[in-house]
Enzyme design. Structure first.
Site, short mmCIF file in Angstrom:
data_model
loop_
_atom_site.label_atom_id
_atom_site.label_comp_id
_atom_site.label_asym_id
_atom_site.label_seq_id
_atom_site.Cartn_x
_atom_site.Cartn_y
_atom_site.Cartn_z
N ARG A 38 0.82 -1.21 0.00
CA ARG A 38 0.00 0.00 0.00
C ARG A 38 0.85 1.27 0.00
NH1 ARG A 38 -5.02 -1.50 4.14
NH2 ARG A 38 -6.05 -2.95 2.72
N LYS A 214 -22.65 -13.89 1.70
CA LYS A 214 -24.09 -13.72 1.82
C LYS A 214 -24.71 -12.95 0.66
CE LYS A 214 -24.16 -13.80 6.90
NZ LYS A 214 -24.59 -13.06 8.11
N GLY A 368 -10.30 -6.21 -1.44
CA GLY A 368 -10.56 -7.23 -0.44
C GLY A 368 -10.01 -8.59 -0.82
N GLY A 391 -14.34 -2.22 0.43
CA GLY A 391 -15.61 -1.57 0.73
C GLY A 391 -15.95 -0.48 -0.26
#
Length: 411
Positions: A38, A214, A368, A391
């Site tokens: 990063r 989910k 992610g 996100g």
């Protein structure tokens, strides 16, 4: 979304306040940097400011500091303080200094006299690294007073932390209200370029691959994508909820019980919209959730009661691959199996290899776990774009307005 970029700014001699994402993996013993990916990702913007004669003030959060005042006793308070000490930016600044070979100064606060003195003493090309922004209680509250104090440190602001632009914090959104110009750094500009292309004007056919646990967690993403894509592929844990919604046996596989009705609605909407919705037709199942579990391949509906699906099967790999090969653009968010276990990562790896070997396809990889898998396979440089924000990339695909992007200055 036509925003100023770092290349639009007159930087020479100016104080450039830049939000970066230096929330890097650390060694637990001493807080030293375990993975500097990063930090390296921000070097293009950092070097640009230095080469143009700017004075660079860097802001970042690091980890999740705990609040000692919430502790029940003195021992707990001391334990929290010790944990927080490992989240100071000192090792990050040391790694940055090693990478840029320049004058890097770390200060022990985010705002205040020490910070102001360090900034006032800067020469062109110098870098000052502020303390972990989340040590200040006003950061996550987007406190106006803190935002004003941060803005006073710079002449212009640059956002280069895509992983944080979906949060309305003082260092990501509030500061923009009190500074003359706010622009996207190279990293954020690239993220906007690819995601806005997917959302507004993709080369078609457009295929979206969605994994993750989910259906209910990604329902707004799915609903938005059904208005955009030609083909929607579902794998990973959420696929078993779709199977259950179709009446198939899924054994002990992951099930999002509240998501069953949602899955039925998605299946109906896809049919109504004329979107091809592809689900696994065979599954690699295991007798337990373990890297070395017994495994076998079963057809759709053939998962026995004590077995669980952990990866897509070879027929599904072929089905998904054929759809992908017809695509001009592919956006992918969520692994197709438990890629952390080599035995159950073959489906994810096969699709990653296909995209890596298809330069004619624009491949946009969500952040992610999906990005982690691509990096683990050493294929990041073979993709058109690998996002740095899980996100944030999901919220982009949902069609949401991201506060840290909306706050940037319009061209």
């Amino acid at each position: 979304m036509n925003k100023l970029t770092i290349e639009d700014l007159d930087i020479k001699g100016k104080r450039v306040l830049m939000r970066v994402d230096f929330n890097v993996p650390q060694n637990k013993a001493d807080g030293t940097v375990r993975d500097d990916t990063r930090i390296r990702a921000a070097l293009q913007s950092i070097n640009h400011v230095r080469e143009k004669g700017g004075k660079l003030i860097l802001m970042s959060h690091l980890g999740r500091p705990e609040k000692p005042e919430k502790s029940e006793n003195e021992a707990q308070k001391q334990e929290m303080l010790a944990k927080n000490a490992l989240l100071k930016m000192d090792p990050i600044a040391a790694k940055l200094k090693e990478l840029v070979g320049g004058n890097v100064t770390k200060v022990n606060d985010i705002v205040g006299p020490e910070v102001e003195a360090a900034v006032n003493a800067m020469q062109p090309g110098d870098i000052v690294v502020l303390e972990n922004t989340r040590f200040h209680k006003g950061e996550t509250k987007n406190d106006e007073a803190l935002s004003k104090q941060l803005a006073a440190l710079g002449d212009v602001y640059v956002s280069d932390a895509f992983g944080s632009v979906h949060r309305a914090h003082s260092s990501t959104e509030g500061v923009c209200k009190f500074i003359s110009q706010s622009a996207a750094g190279f990293l954020v500009a690239k993220e906007m370029q690819y995601f806005l292309k997917v959302l507004n004007n993709p080369d078609r056919p457009l295929t979206a691959i969605l994994g993750g646990a989910k259906v209910s967690d990604k329902i707004t993403v799915i609903e938005n994508l059904l208005n955009l894509v030609n083909t929607l592929i579902s794998g990973g844990g959420m696929a078993y909820t779709f199977m259950k919604a179709q009446g198939h046996e899924i054994g002990n596989s992951l099930l999002d019980e509240p998501g069953i009705e949602t899955a039925k609605a998605v299946l109906a909407k896809a049919k109504e919209k004329g979107v091809e919705l592809l689900l696994p037709i065979d599954t690699v199942v295991a007798d337990k959730f373990d890297a070395n579990a017994n495994s076998k391949i079963v057809e759709l509906g053939g998962i026995e009661p004590d077995w669980q699906g952990l990866d897509i099967g070879p027929k599904t790999v072929e089905l998904f691959s054929n759809a992908i090969k017809k695509s001009k653009t592919v956006v992918w968010n969520g692994p197709l199996g438990v890629f952390e276990f080599e035995k159950f990562g073959k489906g994810t790896r096969a699709i990653a290899d296909l995209l890596a070997g298809s330069p004619n396809i624009t491949s946009v990889i969500g952040g992610g776990d999906t990005a982690a898998a691509i990096v683990q396979y050493g294929l990041a440089d073979k993709m058109s774009h690998v996002s740095t924000g899980g996100g944030a990339s999901l919220e982009m695909l949902e069609g949401k307005e991201l506060p840290g992007l909306a706050a940037l200055t319009d061209k």
